[in-house]
Design an enzyme around this catalytic site. Structure first.
Site, PDB file in Angstrom:
ATOM      1  N   ASP A  85      -8.016  -7.456   7.878  1.00  0.00           N
ATOM      2  CA  ASP A  85      -7.157  -7.927   9.168  1.00  0.00           C
ATOM      3  C   ASP A  85      -7.869  -9.004  10.069  1.00  0.00           C
ATOM      4  O   ASP A  85      -8.905  -9.206   9.890  1.00  0.00           O
ATOM      5  CB  ASP A  85      -6.954  -6.508   9.992  1.00  0.00           C
ATOM      6  N   ASN A 143      -6.756   7.172  15.575  1.00  0.00           N
ATOM      7  CA  ASN A 143      -5.438   7.473  15.385  1.00  0.00           C
ATOM      8  C   ASN A 143      -5.192   7.697  13.735  1.00  0.00           C
ATOM      9  O   ASN A 143      -4.048   7.742  13.365  1.00  0.00           O
ATOM     10  CB  ASN A 143      -4.536   6.646  16.115  1.00  0.00           C
ATOM     11  N   HIS A 200      -5.606   5.006  11.954  1.00  0.00           N
ATOM     12  CA  HIS A 200      -5.170   3.917  10.942  1.00  0.00           C
ATOM     13  C   HIS A 200      -6.246   3.420  10.113  1.00  0.00           C
ATOM     14  O   HIS A 200      -7.436   3.736  10.091  1.00  0.00           O
ATOM     15  CB  HIS A 200      -4.923   2.793  11.954  1.00  0.00           C
ATOM     16  N   GLU A 211      -1.028   0.945  11.411  1.00  0.00           N
ATOM     17  CA  GLU A 211      -0.810   2.090  12.408  1.00  0.00           C
ATOM     18  C   GLU A 211      -0.040   3.114  11.979  1.00  0.00           C
ATOM     19  O   GLU A 211       1.025   3.220  11.174  1.00  0.00           O
ATOM     20  CB  GLU A 211      -0.420   1.428  13.847  1.00  0.00           C
TER      21      GLU A 211
HETATM   22  P1  PGA Z   1     -14.699   1.088  14.574  1.00  0.00           P
HETATM   23  O1  PGA Z   1     -13.247   0.973  14.331  1.00  0.00           O
HETATM   24  O2  PGA Z   1     -15.288   1.097  13.321  1.00  0.00           O
HETATM   25  O3  PGA Z   1     -15.101   0.263  15.596  1.00  0.00           O
HETATM   26  O4  PGA Z   1     -14.807   2.616  14.918  1.00  0.00           O
HETATM   27  C1  PGA Z   1     -12.615   1.590  12.932  1.00  0.00           C
HETATM   28  C2  PGA Z   1     -11.194   1.088  12.961  1.00  0.00           C
HETATM   29  O5  PGA Z   1     -10.295   0.886  13.920  1.00  0.00           O
HETATM   30  O6  PGA Z   1     -10.763   0.985  11.661  1.00  0.00           O
END
Ligand code: PGA
Length: 244
Positions: free
Chosen positions: A67, A136, A138, A143
């Site tokens: 992304d 959450n 994702h 999302e």
């Molecule tokens: P993080 O993010 O590795 O910074 O915890 C993970 C994500 O949002 O996929």
């Protein structure tokens, strides 16, 4: 889903790097699906170490990232292109023209998304996909929602995602509100998926992913339907999930 519980972040990073290294050593021209965020940083450090010790060669590897924020150029220090360059690409012998990140400044986002999917297809799909997981649930920036997209898509970031990522920006207001993300299609077609989670903040979502039902409201639960997934999770992140 194969679940590997390790002691801490460093061990998670090492195990993940070894998994990826074995993919590259078995197939030097592997296509890697790569992720940003705090979670994989240690894994990238381990991969750089292996490269410096001449245990790993990236010269034939291609990468496609999950992304990118909409509105940030690749030079912006919070863009995911910049993250990838500084956390790994600048430190190993991968060809920069073999590294792909969606273009968050594309004039035609629809075209950018379909070109990104075409590129993944032309590359023959992803051999190994690295994933983090949002609080959450994702994966990439897919999302929670009633519907999940198969293809690369333009998505609005949820408030919880903006809040989680605000730590990297001067203020929450500076966090982009949209992103381009690979869809579930390319992720689920990856030959192998390696998902990483570390720390107490991930404990609730890891419990839901491991023990809950499959739901589009927790996109990571879709991974139960893939036949070659390894979840590498440290004790803190696994602590609410029971005996695993
Ligand atoms: P993080 O993010 O590795 O910074 O915890 C993970 C994500 O949002 O996929």
């Amino acid at each position: 889903m194969k679940i590997v519980v390790v002691d801490n972040y460093d061990e998670m990073s090492k195990v993940a790097a070894e998994e990826l290294a074995s993919v590259i050593n078995n197939k030097p021209e592997a296509v890697l699906g790569l992720a940003t965020g705090g979670t994989p940083v240690g894994m990238y450090k381990e991969l750089i170490k292996m490269y410096n010790e001449k245990k790993l060669d990236f010269s034939k590897v291609t990468s496609v990232n999950l992304d990118e924020y909409v509105g940030l150029s690749g030079d912006h220090d919070q863009s995911y292109r910049y993250f990838m360059n500084t956390n790994i690409f600048n430190h190993v012998n991968i060809r920069k023209d073999h590294t792909f990140v969606p273009n968050g400044l594309a004039e035609d986002m629809k075209e950018e998304c379909s070109n990104y999917d075409k590129r993944i297809e032309e590359l023959g799909g992803i051999d190994a996909q690295i994933l983090g997981i949002g609080n959450n649930g994702h994966i990439g920036f897919n999302e929670p929602s009633d519907e999940l997209s198969l293809g690369t898509n333009l998505t609005d970031l949820q408030e919880s995602t903006i809040e989680a990522n605000a730590r990297y920006f001067a203020s929450k207001e500076e966090v982009p509100t949209q992103a381009l993300t690979m869809g579930l299609g390319a992720i689920m077609k990856a030959k192998k998926i390696i998902i990483l989670a570390s720390g107490e903040a991930k404990a609730e979502i890891i419990d839901k992913v491991i023990n809950g039902k499959i739901t589009t409201q927790i996109p990571a639960t879709m991974l139960h339907m893939h036949s070659n997934v390894i979840l590498i999770v440290d004790k803190e992140a696994a602590k609410l999930a029971g005996n695993i």
